[in-house]
Scaffold this active site. Sequence first.
Site, PDB file in Angstrom:
ATOM      1  N   GLY A 213      16.888 -10.137   0.133  1.00 46.55           N
ATOM      2  CA  GLY A 213      18.304  -9.990   0.441  1.00 46.55           C
ATOM      3  C   GLY A 213      18.684 -10.579   1.783  1.00 46.55           C
TER       4      GLY A 213
ATOM      5  N   LEU B 121      18.077 -12.234  -7.819  1.00 47.59           N
ATOM      6  CA  LEU B 121      17.934 -12.732  -6.453  1.00 47.59           C
ATOM      7  C   LEU B 121      16.555 -12.393  -5.874  1.00 47.59           C
ATOM      8  CD1 LEU B 121      19.666 -14.117  -4.248  1.00 47.59           C
ATOM      9  CD2 LEU B 121      20.136 -11.820  -3.371  1.00 47.59           C
ATOM     10  N   ASP B 122      15.869 -13.413  -5.350  1.00 47.97           N
ATOM     11  CA  ASP B 122      14.578 -13.244  -4.645  1.00 47.97           C
ATOM     12  C   ASP B 122      13.480 -12.660  -5.525  1.00 47.97           C
ATOM     13  OD1 ASP B 122      15.852 -14.175  -2.350  1.00 47.97           O
ATOM     14  OD2 ASP B 122      16.368 -12.170  -1.655  1.00 47.97           O
ATOM     15  N   GLU B 123      13.673 -12.744  -6.852  1.00 43.86           N
ATOM     16  CA  GLU B 123      12.677 -12.169  -7.755  1.00 43.86           C
ATOM     17  C   GLU B 123      11.908 -13.215  -8.552  1.00 43.86           C
ATOM     18  OE1 GLU B 123      11.702  -8.981  -8.225  1.00 43.86           O
ATOM     19  OE2 GLU B 123      12.974  -8.357  -6.559  1.00 43.86           O
TER      20      GLU B 123
END
Lengths: 282, 282, 282, 282
Positions: free
Chosen positions: A199, A225-227
């Site tokens: 995040g 997101l960011d995964e």
Amino acid sequence: MPDSAILLIHCPDRKGIVATISSFLYSFEANILHADQHQDRDLGLFFMRIEWDLKDFSLDDAGFRAAFTPLALEFEMRWELAYSAARPAVAIFVSRYQHCLLDLLYRHQVGELRCSIPLIVSNHADAGDLARFYGIPFRHLAVENKAETERAQLTLLAEHGVSLVVLARYMQVLSPEFVAHYPQRIINVHHSFLPAFSGARPYHAAYQRGVKVIGATSHYVTEELDEGPIIEQDVLRVSHRDQVDDLVEKGRDLERVVLSRAVRWHLDHRILHYAGKTVIFD
Amino acid sequence: MPDSAILLIHCPDRKGIVATISSFLYSFEANILHADQHQDRDLGLFFMRIEWDLKDFSLDDAGFRAAFTPLALEFEMRWELAYSAARPAVAIFVSRYQHCLLDLLYRHQVGELRCSIPLIVSNHADAGDLARFYGIPFRHLAVENKAETERAQLTLLAEHGVSLVVLARYMQVLSPEFVAHYPQRIINVHHSFLPAFSGARPYHAAYQRGVKVIGATSHYVTEELDEGPIIEQDVLRVSHRDQVDDLVEKGRDLERVVLSRAVRWHLDHRILHYAGKTVIFD
Amino acid sequence: MPDSAILLIHCPDRKGIVATISSFLYSFEANILHADQHQDRDLGLFFMRIEWDLKDFSLDDAGFRAAFTPLALEFEMRWELAYSAARPAVAIFVSRYQHCLLDLLYRHQVGELRCSIPLIVSNHADAGDLARFYGIPFRHLAVENKAETERAQLTLLAEHGVSLVVLARYMQVLSPEFVAHYPQRIINVHHSFLPAFSGARPYHAAYQRGVKVIGATSHYVTEELDEGPIIEQDVLRVSHRDQVDDLVEKGRDLERVVLSRAVRWHLDHRILHYAGKTVIFD
Amino acid sequence: MPDSAILLIHCPDRKGIVATISSFLYSFEANILHADQHQDRDLGLFFMRIEWDLKDFSLDDAGFRAAFTPLALEFEMRWELAYSAARPAVAIFVSRYQHCLLDLLYRHQVGELRCSIPLIVSNHADAGDLARFYGIPFRHLAVENKAETERAQLTLLAEHGVSLVVLARYMQVLSPEFVAHYPQRIINVHHSFLPAFSGARPYHAAYQRGVKVIGATSHYVTEELDEGPIIEQDVLRVSHRDQVDDLVEKGRDLERVVLSRAVRWHLDHRILHYAGKTVIFD
């Protein structure tokens, strides 16, 4: 470096795969330059990357596809074939920070990245000079209406035949619709060692937590997101002396290296992904 | 190494602190061996570690306390004074894995750790032989009733005058009541780079997420699990070839180093903590 | 882990090697667990490590040797076949410092090293207790007459069927005659990043030169001191604060890791050597 | 960041230095921002870096020099005073490889380096475009007659008031006469972890030796090639897969970081040198 072909394979594991593929290639005079394989024994999966010199190879692209397809069907392979001489089109998205962009452009100039870069897209005008210096077309698309901007971006990407999008510190979240157009073909750099500090404002969070190591992570972009699957990570030691600004500054050196490695490995066809993870053939 | 005194200071930042302290020490013939300071400008705090040779120093412990107290009050200092010749009592808690315990015992034996180790406590009998080899009393306290066990542990700690508890892969969560008896005096090692993969089975989680770097973290234990001030972290590269077992094995080399450094720095009075973080004077 | 066989191959590079070997193995029902190859294009050499599950494999050792020999002759291979279930005998030589010895014994105890350790030899009595704790026969052979001592050592090694000698900070130089008995089967750790600071007292030399990084190197022993093929190296940052004693202490953590990795890779049959260098299959 | 003054001190060690200096500064209303000291006990030397906010400080430069000189004489100090607001002139020398130059220019542009760069000198024309892009005057001086070229270079340096010369992969050896003009004010980067692989073609030598780690070293230039005080070193792991070209490529990432850190620390007045070594205050 000789002109070569690279075959990436992903299939259920069973006996005889290597023998079958290497015998197939040998029967058409392939001189193997590099071969690497991996098995996921829990999931019963087999992965392979094999690269051979095209000099004596007796099949052209169509010939290979015709001859290899029955074999691929028999082994239930997902496969892709690439050529070292190809130069896929890469678009770079950037916001204000230019360190990752500069790093990519320099590496491209000295020949570390096997691609063309027909397009740099930014929501700010700042990177225009740098793009011009390296002779790359630059498009400034301010993000007022996100859906519209993304449509304009997608049109540009299509016009330039882009096959890989690199987010070089692009500070906008792409919509799932956009991402769906480039599955496993968008690479992002996040300025923390994921999954820590996903995040916004990871350096602030790292400072707050008092970590002794900071990191950066390059990954394929997925809906969440960011995964997405992690491609590369690296870290640097920090201390209580480092303020947030120091983390930001030191982090720049991590981000550019971690992103550039990911882009390079993608372009060298060294990456397979499955189960939310990557295999990096070295 | 000469016999020395170490003063750790923590106070609101203002002009003249260094001048005042160094003049104070000089006036009693201190030969300063090492001095380091740190400021947190956001919070307006000043931190200092100063170490001096006791050879010519003209104050004994009581004399120092009497002479220094007015000065400490004036500057609103929290301070502590320690002596390099002291050997505080350290208790080690361990479960089945013995790599961290072995590392601590070896370092203690060769003189890296300035402490006595009057007690090893375990919820398993396994480590008894190792304790005996190094000549350390070993107490096996099975954890059936946690409250009772903790009472027994606290009694043992008190009997041995323990001032630092080291959790060397002790697989039990201590109660807030227990922790309250040893504020900032319990050091734990967690087998991930916190804040990533806090909680149980971090290597499994790291494998699942497909990280390219694993880590270990030593920290002071607070009421909240894995949330205490971080003392040290270190990392190792891993790849898709590493299965969970490989991560566990490679991680052992990280854990022991990261925990031993923390214990050593604590015993060398190099650590100040504030705002959930640590200052490590080097 | 299944019972497996490992084949290491070294031959002139030409087409068809992988196809030939993998087809050979497949024809006898081998389930390949791991395969890796390397080419030295300048020298025209091919190297391979291939490991397969023995469960369905239809050849016993004699059968393999009979069936494989014609093929090996055709390709001019140097090859060796090993079994994961084998436990080759390893002797450890040590002087006064015990950190590397302790590390090897601990790793052996927890199963990281696939070998037996029938013998620890030392020119000092110090390590006797540690050897006894781990249940390993210990022989104290003071070095008064080097030639005599080496004869006694060689006799001991022969009696115990030792196939690998590990010099775990053994502070004596072995004679060329001794080395000739165990070509590429003596592993040493040198406490510097070779080729820097070869010879005696490397930490003193590193301190004198003011380096910012210290290292350790494990290598096969050859006739020429510190010149054998490097197996593994690792480094640590140091600063002007580190005195020689600090380098010695920090270096211990490097030495033990670097030596243990080398021993492990050797026992896992991951190392090929040629032209004074090693190939480490991972 | 506030406007500050930085005092670097080097003197025989004795009691009272810190008290004297800090009391001196306090008496003129200095608010100390950072202080660090170091002792070399073998040589009996004391080193200090102290930085203070100029806001309330009641001495100007001349006033400081007048007031401090008696004290410096008493303690036999070598000292230098610098101001964070100053922007010393730095000249960069470069040959064909531009990665270090680019890195320095980018860092200068974003404010990491507190200096002006009035001059880039090269024995090749290649870097001219890059210099122009960053708005830095570029002088191409082909090296036909070395003595003449060095005279022309020295004239240029004098004209621009240059106080630091950075050799950013400048492939010429400077004469002792040239070096004598800029004692401890020429920083070079060598592409190995010195003292290993000094001299020409270190990556070739590293490949030949089969090292598992490559490095880069930044150092002050002295009369003797590659023998000056080391400022910074860093390393990267390599493997048997890396050919000389790969080492060259990976090494670029090391060289630029190692050189840029050295330049930055020099400009931040963090470096003291003595006895052929450096103290880096952090």
